[in-house]
Design an enzyme around this catalytic site. Structure first.
Site, short mmCIF file in Angstrom:
data_model
loop_
_atom_site.label_atom_id
_atom_site.label_comp_id
_atom_site.label_asym_id
_atom_site.label_seq_id
_atom_site.Cartn_x
_atom_site.Cartn_y
_atom_site.Cartn_z
N TRP A 153 -61.09 -13.89 -72.29
CA TRP A 153 -61.99 -14.98 -72.68
C TRP A 153 -61.31 -16.35 -72.67
O TRP A 153 -61.99 -17.36 -72.80
CB TRP A 153 -62.58 -14.73 -74.07
CG TRP A 153 -61.63 -14.32 -75.15
CD1 TRP A 153 -61.44 -13.06 -75.64
CD2 TRP A 153 -60.72 -15.17 -75.88
NE1 TRP A 153 -60.48 -13.07 -76.62
CE2 TRP A 153 -60.02 -14.35 -76.80
CE3 TRP A 153 -60.43 -16.53 -75.86
CZ2 TRP A 153 -59.06 -14.85 -77.67
CZ3 TRP A 153 -59.46 -17.04 -76.72
CH2 TRP A 153 -58.80 -16.20 -77.61
N ASN A 154 -59.99 -16.42 -72.52
CA ASN A 154 -59.34 -17.72 -72.69
C ASN A 154 -59.38 -18.59 -71.43
O ASN A 154 -59.30 -19.81 -71.52
CB ASN A 154 -57.91 -17.56 -73.20
CG ASN A 154 -57.04 -16.74 -72.27
OD1 ASN A 154 -57.53 -15.96 -71.46
ND2 ASN A 154 -55.74 -16.92 -72.39
N LYS A 177 -65.58 -7.82 -64.22
CA LYS A 177 -66.19 -7.79 -65.53
C LYS A 177 -65.64 -8.94 -66.37
O LYS A 177 -64.51 -8.90 -66.85
CB LYS A 177 -65.92 -6.48 -66.28
CG LYS A 177 -66.86 -6.32 -67.50
CD LYS A 177 -66.32 -5.41 -68.56
CE LYS A 177 -65.50 -6.13 -69.60
NZ LYS A 177 -66.28 -7.08 -70.46
N PRO A 178 -66.43 -10.01 -66.55
CA PRO A 178 -65.98 -11.09 -67.43
C PRO A 178 -66.00 -10.62 -68.88
O PRO A 178 -66.68 -9.65 -69.22
CB PRO A 178 -67.00 -12.20 -67.18
CG PRO A 178 -68.23 -11.48 -66.72
CD PRO A 178 -67.76 -10.26 -65.98
N GLY A 230 -55.42 -9.62 -70.44
CA GLY A 230 -55.99 -9.51 -71.78
C GLY A 230 -54.98 -9.03 -72.80
O GLY A 230 -53.78 -9.25 -72.66
N SER A 231 -55.48 -8.35 -73.80
CA SER A 231 -54.64 -7.94 -74.92
C SER A 231 -53.85 -6.68 -74.60
O SER A 231 -54.21 -5.90 -73.72
CB SER A 231 -55.50 -7.68 -76.16
OG SER A 231 -56.28 -6.49 -75.99
N GLU A 252 -51.61 -7.98 -67.07
CA GLU A 252 -50.95 -9.19 -67.57
C GLU A 252 -51.45 -9.37 -68.99
O GLU A 252 -52.59 -9.73 -69.22
CB GLU A 252 -51.29 -10.39 -66.67
CG GLU A 252 -50.38 -11.59 -66.91
CD GLU A 252 -50.91 -12.55 -67.95
OE1 GLU A 252 -50.34 -12.55 -69.07
OE2 GLU A 252 -51.86 -13.27 -67.68
N LEU A 253 -50.56 -9.10 -69.96
CA LEU A 253 -50.98 -8.95 -71.35
C LEU A 253 -50.44 -10.09 -72.22
O LEU A 253 -50.37 -11.22 -71.78
CB LEU A 253 -50.56 -7.58 -71.85
CG LEU A 253 -51.01 -6.41 -70.95
CD1 LEU A 253 -50.47 -5.07 -71.46
CD2 LEU A 253 -52.52 -6.36 -70.82
N CYS A 286 -51.36 -17.06 -73.16
CA CYS A 286 -50.30 -16.05 -73.27
C CYS A 286 -48.91 -16.65 -73.07
O CYS A 286 -47.91 -16.04 -73.47
CB CYS A 286 -50.54 -14.91 -72.29
SG CYS A 286 -50.71 -15.45 -70.58
N GLU A 387 -47.99 -11.81 -81.85
CA GLU A 387 -48.63 -12.91 -81.14
C GLU A 387 -49.66 -13.59 -82.04
O GLU A 387 -50.55 -12.94 -82.58
CB GLU A 387 -49.30 -12.40 -79.86
CG GLU A 387 -49.82 -13.50 -78.98
CD GLU A 387 -50.35 -12.99 -77.65
OE1 GLU A 387 -50.27 -13.73 -76.65
OE2 GLU A 387 -50.85 -11.84 -77.61
#
Length: 495
Positions: A153-154, A177-178, A230-231, A252-253, A286, A387
């Site tokens: 979402w960022n 998928k957004p 994402g997370s 990519e977390l 991130c 984080e």
């Protein structure tokens, strides 16, 4: 003047815009806390239809020359620039970042397509000599096939392009998928893709909750690559689901970037970079400066300068060009950050500046939180290990370069790190010893298209951008070409 936004958002499946069979969900404006649009929710049947469409379209798309694909990609870039203000407006409304940052994100979204279109003549294979006369070995780089892209979402606009552009130039088809909290920019971009001439089924988008739409996408056996930003928790679930079908996964977390300031650093430069690297997008990046480590001899000076610069920042309506920090994405995310701050204070950290929420009545319904500076922190505090993803910055002193490196590396994350020094020996030592995939030396955050955005450990296996990011969208095929007119099957060259 605020650009008019669409009133009807639809999925894109096989070249057709359709409503979500599972209904609609409200999209909340984080500046006001109120719903301002409805987003379609895809059903599992629509997920299957999108994957089928991508599977059917891929062979023909992959057979086109890269130059043909590049023509369409450059047209996408042109259309994004044409509609940039409308995209930026919706981006602010659904995500909350200041309009200046939103405009920058949209501009970068266009750049991704122009940049990867340049690879039309640069996807190279290899020719190797054989052990046999009259034979060659060809190693081709071919499309992986059908790609599923799970977005955060960022950066709901830029991440569409970051995934789609390299996938397309490589000859893949893709299902996007957004994130359910920020689906609108992606849905708007689909209209530009169709207008640009993307063939039916080559790009598809299905929006909805991760627990339903996301799970349905990553648990299938007819997907050739899953790429996700994402997370950490979501990344681990995706990897677990994909493992059953041995589907390749690129993740990519999260990050916990250390920002190391040595005693010889240009303090004005370092402070400005530290402020930018912490507060951009309300700290929801991130690669953000998540823990600032300053040489003890310059610590007091740095903290004073950092607070002074933080004091000049404006928290407010993100549609105003004078705003520096917008709201958090949701009340849930704001509450999470506030709990982290309270825990840090309970553990002994001191609030040197900020804290709390803005007092302005105009911001009372939004998910705003004041930028906050913490001192008296220790490396083992949760605020220094977990984080934050918000505008809270813990600052601690260190005595030696080796101590700073040890504190930095003692993390389950390994995405980005920062170093400010004019000592070339220390720069080279950091390049060798700082165990992070991305190191910024004497500069603020902001990866470039031609580089490689990659992390270690819990920051995920995989990466994006540049030639190395493109490589994950291609797989290798080895071809033994015997043109000697003599069979070689079953024969070893030494016999």
């Amino acid at each position: 003047m605020t650009e008019a936004i669409p009133t009807n958002f639809q999925l894109l499946i096989n070249g057709r815009f359709v409503d979500g069979s599972a209904g609609f969900s409200s999209v909340i404006n984080p500046s006001t806390g109120k719903a301002f649009a409805q987003s379609p929710d895809a059903s599992e049947d629509q997920v299957a239809e999108a994957i089928w469409a991508a599977r059917e379209a891929q062979p023909k798309w992959g057979m086109q020359s890269p130059l043909q694909r590049a023509v369409i990609m450059r047209q996408i870039a042109r259309l994004i620039r044409r509609d940039a203000e409308q995209l930026a407006t919706v981006l602010v409304m659904e995500q909350g970042k200041p309009i200046n940052e939103a405009r920058g994100e949209v501009a970068e979204a266009a750049e991704f397509f122009d940049y990867f279109a340049e690879f039309a003549r640069r996807i190279q294979g290899e020719i190797l000599p054989s052990d046999f006369p009259g034979e060659q070995i060809w190693i081709q780089r071919v499309p992986v096939g059908v790609v599923v892209a799970i977005l955060p979402w960022n950066y709901p606009c830029g991440l569409v392009s970051r995934k789609v552009a390299p996938a397309l130039i490589a000859g893949n088809t893709i299902v996007i998928k957004p994130h359910e909290e920020t689906p609108l920019t992606a849905l708007m971009m689909m209209r530009l893709f169709v207008e640009a001439g993307v063939p039916d089924g080559v790009v598809n988008v299905v929006s909805g909750a991760g627990e339903t739409v996301g799970a349905a996408l990553v648990g299938r056996n007819d997907v050739d690559l899953i790429t996700m930003t994402g997370s950490v928790a979501t990344g681990k679930r995706i990897m677990s689901s994909a493992a059953g079908h041995l589907t390749p996964v690129s993740l990519e977390l999260g990050g916990k970037a250390p920002f190391i300031v040595m005693d010889d650093a240009d303090m004005e430069h370092a402070v400005a970079a530290a402020v930018t690297s912490r507060y951009m997008n309300c700290g929801q990046v991130c690669v953000c400066n998540e823990r600032t480590l300053v040489h003890r001899s310059r610590y007091d000076e740095f903290v004073e300068r950092f607070i002074a610069m933080t004091r000049t920042l404006t928290v407010g309506d993100p549609m105003k060009t004078t705003t520096d920090i917008g709201p958090k994405i949701s009340s849930r995310e704001r509450d999470k950050v506030e709990k982290m701050l309270a825990k840090a204070v309970a553990d002994g950290a001191e609030i040197a500046f900020g804290g709390g929420r803005p007092q302005s009545k105009d911001l009372a319904d939004g998910f705003f939180i004041n930028p906050t500076v913490l001192t008296n922190v220790t490396p083992d505090m949760d605020i220094m290990t977990d984080e934050i993803f918000g505008p809270i910055v813990p600052i601690m002193p260190f005595d030696t370069f080796e101590e700073a490196v040890a504190i930095s590396n003692n993390s389950r994350f390994g995405l980005s790190a920062y170093l400010f020094t004019n000592d070339f020996n220390k720069i080279m030592a950091a390049v060798s010893d700082v165990s992070f995939g991305e190191i910024y030396v004497n500069r603020s955050a902001g990866e470039l298209l031609q580089a490689y955005h990659v992390g270690y450990r819990d920051s995920g296996p995989g990466g994006d951008d540049g030639v190395h990011g493109l490589d994950k969208y291609l797989r290798k095929k080895t071809v033994y070409v015997n043109y000697s007119g003599k069979p070689t099957a079953g024969l070893m060259p030494f016999r």
